[in-house]
Write an enzyme that holds these catalytic residues in place. Structure first.
Site, PDB file in Angstrom:
ATOM      1  CD  GLU A 131     -65.824 -43.342  55.373  1.00 20.60           C
ATOM      2  OE1 GLU A 131     -65.625 -44.329  56.086  1.00 20.60           O
ATOM      3  OE2 GLU A 131     -66.889 -42.695  55.380  1.00 20.60           O
ATOM      4  CG  ASP A 132     -65.325 -46.248  51.813  1.00 15.89           C
ATOM      5  OD1 ASP A 132     -64.536 -45.952  52.721  1.00 15.89           O
ATOM      6  OD2 ASP A 132     -66.474 -46.682  52.018  1.00 15.89           O
TER       7      ASP A 132
END
Length: 742
Positions: free
Chosen positions: A75-76
């Site tokens: 996600e990051d």
């Protein structure tokens, strides 16, 4: 917690290869989050290590702990799911994928009218969105992510445990975020994540999530209860030590060795009891609780017998969750006795293994032998039941509906009823025969026309109770009625049944649904006496392109009449939509005077000082006649304050609520008890009748027709709609509607 502490805390059954896998996962996570900080200012990797530590404490596997370290990597950062699969295997990759948040909404969750800010090309650009659109988008993303996680849980239950560990650490560090975000996340936690922890049996996680949520939602109440616990801690500890020693000696004399401990009091649990039982903190804390851990099941029942022979059991306080485990696999014996000091003592008796299950839930059901994961039969049966309740793959619902299904059908209390063959069916509390029918089979639900409960014919809005034996009466063909979706009638409780009814209705032609929806709305407006409603504005407020789309949604069951009526009621004051036939009145709530701590106590006004609403007042407890309400400056009260101070209680005036007299007309086939049923219904709704006129047309060729005209006092248009719906649902009633002027 650093990586060295994490490695030291890993379960003893981990092999050297397992430990090396966890270490490699940490190194990749540290690289991915190298330049990232949390709201607190600490390195982001600390959060990943903390999540992994929570999973390690639950004795989760190496691939699950590794997934905890990597849960935010995809996600990051630039690292892909494929890279994780290549380095750590498909199991870890699947777990990471299951907990990875969505960044763009799937098309199924978008309304056509929202395409201007949900297109794929600019889904990540939030700069052009209004605050309302941004809030809506975040909510939809959150619900879609939860659905994605729950679908992944169907394949591997460890996905939801990782998600819970992530949420738990986020709640522990929530103080660094904005107040509005704190409340939003705390509300979501107590409504969704704490019930999930409870549903899968992880008690220690459920309690902490609830307490942390209460801290942000009701900070004053939390601090008040916490302060009370701290004040009592020393005295209570001393008291519990004496009780524990007495119990240990009593059981040892009978040859039973037991680990006795005081049962911890959780702040949210105390808060709930104070609220539901309307008791003070002192009254709740008077109840002590102990937990006895013994060797085996036989020792549990032997211990119960000794406890009951030594101290008097309190009636209706015994539960056997060993013979009949809770739906989350919880097992224990619960009882309560009057202890030697004439105060209640709650006792829980269970084995050490049952205690592990109570604290860690399904996490305690994973076993590792020679590197092979083994799962026991009870665990498999539990997962099968949970999958059947969710029935995710077969439901045609958007993410919001899915979350509502989770709240209503999975997390609520349940009842257990029997099929004609004696099979047990598990349903949410408040379920009806139609819910039962759809649980058995979709076709049985569609063709349901009646039900026998315990051999007796009952209406379809009958609320099922544990132990009921249910027989569904079906027709050979046909389908559900749109009326089944009307919440005022109460025919269907579960979202699962509602979804199946909507699917059937959607299969009808659009033109048919459009006509049906238009007729339903026109009839409701006519019945409520609403003439000037702008349908174009109404459809836009409900997020439909035009009135026709709104009619179609209404006809197929996606939109309810009650939602439309509520929207109109919320946007306009009752004065705007209710033309009264008599002056408006101010009526007190059910209790004109509220006695603090003694709800429901009979009250009467003192004749010596004749207090009126607004006067400073005080209550005087009489012998056999409840409380007499006096003015604070009444001479009799001034005398009593010195001689009989203990009989004075603090009271306050009840809240006044405005009601509006509205004429309604009811047409029905006359029968004995008709007016009594109408009167009881209105009484249960808290609606007052100010005028009644009944006329019966006697006709020898036809049934007698009763024309009843009432003037009732309602708060708003929503209450009027609900009352008319319920009256029309009474036996023999043909029509109930608002009378028009002239």
């Amino acid at each position: 917690m650093g990586i060295e502490q994490l490695l030291a805390s890993l379960p003893k059954y981990y092999t050297d290869e397992d430990r090396e896998t966890v270490k490699r996962a940490y190194e990749l996570a540290a690289l991915a989050h190298a330049n990232q900080k949390r709201a607190s200012g600490e390195p982001y990797i600390n959060h990943c290590v903390a999540v992994a530590g929570i999973l390690s404490d639950l004795f989760m596997s190496a691939d699950a702990v590794s997934a905890g370290l990597l849960h935010d990597v995809v996600e990051d950062s630039h690292i892909s799911l494929q890279e994780i699969r290549e380095k750590f295997g498909s199991s870890t990759a699947s777990l990471v994928d299951g907990v990875t948040k969505l960044k763009a909404l799937p098309r199924v969750s978008r309304n056509d009218q929202d395409d201007d800010f949900f297109e794929e090309d600019d889904s990540d650009d939030e700069t052009n969105l209004t605050m309302e659109q941004l809030s809506k988008r975040k909510k939809m993303l959150s619900h879609e992510t939860l659905r994605k996680t729950m679908v992944a849980m169907n394949k591997d239950v460890r996905v939801i445990i990782i998600k819970l560990a992530d949420r738990l650490h986020n709640m522990r560090t929530l103080s660094y975020t904005r107040p509005e975000k704190q409340r939003r996340i705390a509300r979501e936690t107590i409504e969704i994540y704490a019930p999930i922890a409870n549903r899968i049996g992880i008690g220690e996680m459920k309690w902490e999530l609830e307490d942390l949520s209460l801290y942000y939602l009701e900070p004053e109440k939390y601090k008040e209860i916490a302060a009370g616990l701290n004040e009592r801690r020393a005295v209570r500890t001393q008291q519990m030590e004496k009780i524990k020693k007495r119990l240990e000696e009593t059981l040892l004399d009978s040859g039973i060795k037991a680990d006795v401990s005081g049962r911890p009091k959780h702040i949210y649990s105390i808060y709930k009891k104070m609220k539901s039982k309307e008791r003070s903190f002192d009254q709740i804390m008077d109840v002590r609780g102990v937990r006895l851990l013994v060797e085996d099941k036989a020792a549990c029942y032997a211990t119960l017998g000794i406890i009951h022979s030594q101290w008097r059991p309190i009636p209706n306080e015994f539960d056997d969750y060993i013979a009949a485990p809770k739906e989350n696999m919880y097992q224990s014996l619960h009882t309560a006795v009057m202890y030697e000091d004439n105060k209640p003592l709650e006792v829980q008796i269970r084995t050490h293994e049952m205690h592990q299950h109570a604290e860690r839930g399904i996490a305690a059901h994973w076993r590792y032998k020679e590197g092979t994961r083994q799962r026991d039969q009870q665990y498999e049966e539990f997962l099968s039941a949970l999958r059947n309740q969710l029935d995710i793959k077969n439901e045609d619902m958007n993410a919001d509906e899915f979350v509502e299904t989770m709240k209503n059908d999975v997390f609520d209390e349940h009842v257990y009823v029997f099929t004609p063959k004696g099979d047990i069916i598990d349903l949410p509390k408040g379920s009806t025969p139609i819910d039962f029918a759809y649980h058995v089979h979709t076709d049985v639900g569609h063709r349901c026309r009646g039900a026998k409960i315990n051999g007796k014919l009952e209406p379809l809005n009958y609320v099922l109770k544990t132990g009921d034996r249910v027989v569904i009466l079906t027709t050979k063909q046909g389908g559900p009625s749109r009326d089944w979706l009307n919440p005022s009638i109460g025919l269907v409780k579960t979202q699962r049944a509602r979804a199946k009814i909507r699917v059937w209705l959607k299969k009808q032609a659009r033109d048919h649904n459009l006509t049906q929806g238009r007729q339903m709305l026109e009839r409701e407006f006519h019945r409520l006496g609403l003439d000037e409603v702008n349908l174009e504005n109404l459809s836009h407020q409900l997020e439909y392109r035009n009135p026709d789309d709104m009619f179609v949604a209404l006809g197929c069951g996606d939109l309810s009449l009650s939602r439309i009526v509520t929207l109109i009621s919320d946007q306009k004051t009752p004065d705007d939509v209710i033309e009264t036939s008599a002056p408006k009145s101010e009526t007190s709530s059910s209790d004109a005077v509220a006695v603090r701590g003694l709800r429901g106590l009979l009250t009467q006004m003192a004749k010596c000082c004749n207090p009126t609403a607004g006067d400073p007042i005080v209550g005087y407890i009489t012998r056999g006649r409840g409380a007499t309400i006096h003015r604070e400056d009444c001479p009799n009260i001034l005398r009593a304050s010195t001689n009989e101070k203990e009989r004075l209680v603090r009271v306050s005036w009840g809240d006044a609520s405005k009601t509006y007299p509205v004429p309604i007309r009811i047409t029905a086939f006359d029968r004995q008890g008709l007016m009594g049923d109408i009167s009881n219904l209105l009484n249960n709704e808290g609606v007052n009748i100010t005028d009644v006129n009944v006329r019966v047309n006697h006709d020898s060729l036809k049934a007698d027709i009763a024309n009843i005209r009432l003037i009732v006092e309602v708060r708003d248009i929503s209450q009027l709609s609900r009352v008319l719906n319920r009256i029309e649902n009474l036996s023999n009633v043909l029509e109930a509607q608002r009378s028009r002027a002239g």
